[in-house]
Scaffold this active site. Sequence first.
Site, PDB file in Angstrom:
ATOM      1  N   ASN A 197      -4.247  -2.866  11.456  1.00  0.00           N
ATOM      2  CA  ASN A 197      -2.894  -2.337  11.567  1.00  0.00           C
ATOM      3  C   ASN A 197      -2.967  -0.905  12.110  1.00  0.00           C
ATOM      4  O   ASN A 197      -3.464  -0.013  11.427  1.00  0.00           O
ATOM      5  CB  ASN A 197      -2.246  -2.362  10.167  1.00  0.00           C
ATOM      6  CG  ASN A 197      -0.811  -1.869  10.166  1.00  0.00           C
ATOM      7  OD1 ASN A 197      -0.364  -1.246  11.119  1.00  0.00           O
ATOM      8  ND2 ASN A 197      -0.104  -2.149   9.086  1.00  0.00           N
ATOM      9  N   CYS A 249       5.585   2.271  11.229  1.00  0.00           N
ATOM     10  CA  CYS A 249       5.135   1.185  12.118  1.00  0.00           C
ATOM     11  C   CYS A 249       6.221   0.753  13.107  1.00  0.00           C
ATOM     12  O   CYS A 249       5.927   0.063  14.084  1.00  0.00           O
ATOM     13  CB  CYS A 249       4.683  -0.019  11.302  1.00  0.00           C
ATOM     14  SG  CYS A 249       3.373   0.381  10.155  1.00  0.00           S
ATOM     15  N   HIS A 302       4.648  -6.478  15.403  1.00  0.00           N
ATOM     16  CA  HIS A 302       3.759  -5.472  14.813  1.00  0.00           C
ATOM     17  C   HIS A 302       2.599  -6.201  14.132  1.00  0.00           C
ATOM     18  O   HIS A 302       2.792  -7.178  13.414  1.00  0.00           O
ATOM     19  CB  HIS A 302       4.545  -4.638  13.799  1.00  0.00           C
ATOM     20  CG  HIS A 302       3.675  -3.777  12.935  1.00  0.00           C
ATOM     21  ND1 HIS A 302       2.747  -2.919  13.473  1.00  0.00           N
ATOM     22  CD2 HIS A 302       3.583  -3.653  11.590  1.00  0.00           C
ATOM     23  CE1 HIS A 302       2.118  -2.299  12.484  1.00  0.00           C
ATOM     24  NE2 HIS A 302       2.613  -2.732  11.331  1.00  0.00           N
TER      25      HIS A 302
HETATM   26  O1  UT7 Z   1       2.536  -2.152   8.526  1.00  0.00           O
HETATM   27  C1  UT7 Z   1       3.305  -2.609   7.458  1.00  0.00           C
HETATM   28  C2  UT7 Z   1       2.693  -2.195   6.186  1.00  0.00           C
HETATM   29  N1  UT7 Z   1       1.692  -2.966   5.603  1.00  0.00           N
HETATM   30  C3  UT7 Z   1       1.662  -4.315   5.461  1.00  0.00           C
HETATM   31  O2  UT7 Z   1       2.410  -5.041   6.039  1.00  0.00           O
HETATM   32  C4  UT7 Z   1       0.685  -4.891   4.495  1.00  0.00           C
HETATM   33  C5  UT7 Z   1       1.343  -5.904   3.592  1.00  0.00           C
HETATM   34  N2  UT7 Z   1       0.488  -6.436   2.561  1.00  0.00           N
HETATM   35  C6  UT7 Z   1      -0.628  -7.155   2.788  1.00  0.00           C
HETATM   36  O3  UT7 Z   1      -1.038  -7.335   3.904  1.00  0.00           O
HETATM   37  C7  UT7 Z   1      -1.327  -7.789   1.607  1.00  0.00           C
HETATM   38  O4  UT7 Z   1      -0.526  -7.637   0.457  1.00  0.00           O
HETATM   39  C8  UT7 Z   1      -2.745  -7.213   1.300  1.00  0.00           C
HETATM   40  C9  UT7 Z   1      -3.701  -7.654   2.394  1.00  0.00           C
HETATM   41  C10 UT7 Z   1      -2.675  -5.692   1.242  1.00  0.00           C
HETATM   42  C11 UT7 Z   1      -3.258  -7.742  -0.016  1.00  0.00           C
HETATM   43  O5  UT7 Z   1      -3.260  -9.147  -0.022  1.00  0.00           O
HETATM   44  P1  UT7 Z   1      -2.622  -9.954  -1.244  1.00  0.00           P
HETATM   45  O6  UT7 Z   1      -2.883 -11.370  -1.002  1.00  0.00           O
HETATM   46  O7  UT7 Z   1      -1.203  -9.499  -1.381  1.00  0.00           O
HETATM   47  O8  UT7 Z   1      -3.525  -9.474  -2.453  1.00  0.00           O
HETATM   48  P2  UT7 Z   1      -3.091  -8.725  -3.786  1.00  0.00           P
HETATM   49  O9  UT7 Z   1      -2.727  -7.297  -3.531  1.00  0.00           O
HETATM   50  O10 UT7 Z   1      -2.101  -9.566  -4.507  1.00  0.00           O
HETATM   51  O11 UT7 Z   1      -4.466  -8.765  -4.576  1.00  0.00           O
HETATM   52  C12 UT7 Z   1      -5.095  -9.990  -4.969  1.00  0.00           C
HETATM   53  C13 UT7 Z   1      -6.421  -9.650  -5.591  1.00  0.00           C
HETATM   54  C14 UT7 Z   1      -6.345  -8.565  -6.660  1.00  0.00           C
HETATM   55  O12 UT7 Z   1      -7.253  -8.885  -7.681  1.00  0.00           O
HETATM   56  P3  UT7 Z   1      -6.762  -9.566  -9.036  1.00  0.00           P
HETATM   57  O13 UT7 Z   1      -5.771  -8.586  -9.622  1.00  0.00           O
HETATM   58  O14 UT7 Z   1      -6.119 -10.859  -8.619  1.00  0.00           O
HETATM   59  O15 UT7 Z   1      -8.024  -9.699  -9.814  1.00  0.00           O
HETATM   60  C15 UT7 Z   1      -6.810  -7.334  -5.923  1.00  0.00           C
HETATM   61  O16 UT7 Z   1      -7.377  -6.380  -6.788  1.00  0.00           O
HETATM   62  O17 UT7 Z   1      -7.332  -9.163  -4.592  1.00  0.00           O
HETATM   63  C16 UT7 Z   1      -7.863  -7.911  -5.017  1.00  0.00           C
HETATM   64  N3  UT7 Z   1      -8.134  -7.095  -3.846  1.00  0.00           N
HETATM   65  C17 UT7 Z   1      -9.271  -7.158  -3.150  1.00  0.00           C
HETATM   66  N4  UT7 Z   1     -10.393  -7.870  -3.316  1.00  0.00           N
HETATM   67  C18 UT7 Z   1     -11.377  -7.699  -2.413  1.00  0.00           C
HETATM   68  C19 UT7 Z   1      -7.295  -6.199  -3.241  1.00  0.00           C
HETATM   69  N5  UT7 Z   1      -7.898  -5.679  -2.175  1.00  0.00           N
HETATM   70  C20 UT7 Z   1      -9.123  -6.246  -2.085  1.00  0.00           C
HETATM   71  C21 UT7 Z   1     -10.197  -6.094  -1.190  1.00  0.00           C
HETATM   72  N6  UT7 Z   1     -11.303  -6.859  -1.382  1.00  0.00           N
HETATM   73  N7  UT7 Z   1     -10.153  -5.265  -0.139  1.00  0.00           N
END
Ligand code: UT7
Length: 324
Positions: free
Chosen positions: A281, A113, A251
């Site tokens: 992204n 990125c 970004h």
């Molecule tokens: O370009 C640079 C690279 N990428 C980034 O910068 C991305 C950085 N990370 C993020 O943007 C965020 O971490 C995400 C958007 C990917 C995830 O958000 P989060 O608030 O960190 O969620 P999490 O991974 O902690 O997951 C929370 C919950 C989990 O369920 P449990 O374990 O709490 O029951 C996940 O399984 O949300 C669940 N979950 C979803 N639920 C519905 C994860 N993805 C999804 C989804 N829809 N698409």
Amino acid sequence: MHRAVVLGTGSCLPRRVLTNDDLEQMVDTSDEWITARTGIRTRRIAGDGEQNYQLASRAAEKALEAAGVSAEEIDLLVVATLTPHMMMPSCACFVQAEIGAKNAFAFDLNAACSGFLYGLDMAGKYIAATPEMKILLIGSETLSARMNWEDRNTCILFGDGAGACVLTGAKQRGIVDCCLYSDGSLWKLLYMDSPASRNPDLLIEERNGCFLQMTGRDVFKHAVRAMENAVVDLLNRQQISINDISLIIPHQANIRILSKLTERLGADQEKVFINVDKYGNTSAASIPIALDEANRQKRLKQGDLVLFCSFGGGFTWGSMLMQW
Ligand code: UT7
């Protein structure tokens, strides 16, 4: 000393729009979750006639037109990408042939990125040595080709697209300063496998397919902290404050990352350019697409200080100050 100044910008987005409602039909997710956790509402997905080099070429043609520069005048053509449609030749060589930049030397640059920022820094250094050089720098991705469309942790986040700019030397304006960083030790938090090796001794174990894989929560924390530090380092080095910046073009990964970054920097929200809601992204394409939109919306005036910052796989990250 001459600096690299932007003569013109362009971008190209695929025709197909993939909405959060569409994703609800594909994986266990909801529009509410995606919007609240990422700020993304739609992203573009490449289709027929929209290979990476084709998107890159269309963006390049628009940038050349805006710059009033012909393809033959380009001396160096660089494509920042992590999703070339072939491993060899480079995407940049395909673009060169497609647009007729026959006098350029061309190659790809992969810094995930952060690729476009790394490319801008490199262009600045070429131009400092050879100010009359004309450089076409493109950030272009077809991440849809490298998504696991069954993994809701990643497939909702990314999109396809391309952005480009033409640069040359100028005395009064252009790239002022840049801070770039990498940390390869944390690669496992965000990576993409390569195609399977034909040499059995070089096979990588635990292969899950040639997909992007990410530990989102950890990447999130690193992204906020790293971009904040990169911007603070740059401001300190230049002895300016965040209030001296006219526009911040970060970004576009997640609206929550951008909100946290804005808050920690004490920046005015109005000065942060955001289009992650429309395109998700797009990795190396995100900054040049945003730059082109900001430029075409006339949000950049000559003399303005523009700040870029990025974070991505590697990890790679950085910040750049440019006087428009
Ligand atoms: O370009 C640079 C690279 N990428 C980034 O910068 C991305 C950085 N990370 C993020 O943007 C965020 O971490 C995400 C958007 C990917 C995830 O958000 P989060 O608030 O960190 O969620 P999490 O991974 O902690 O997951 C929370 C919950 C989990 O369920 P449990 O374990 O709490 O029951 C996940 O399984 O949300 C669940 N979950 C979803 N639920 C519905 C994860 N993805 C999804 C989804 N829809 N698409």
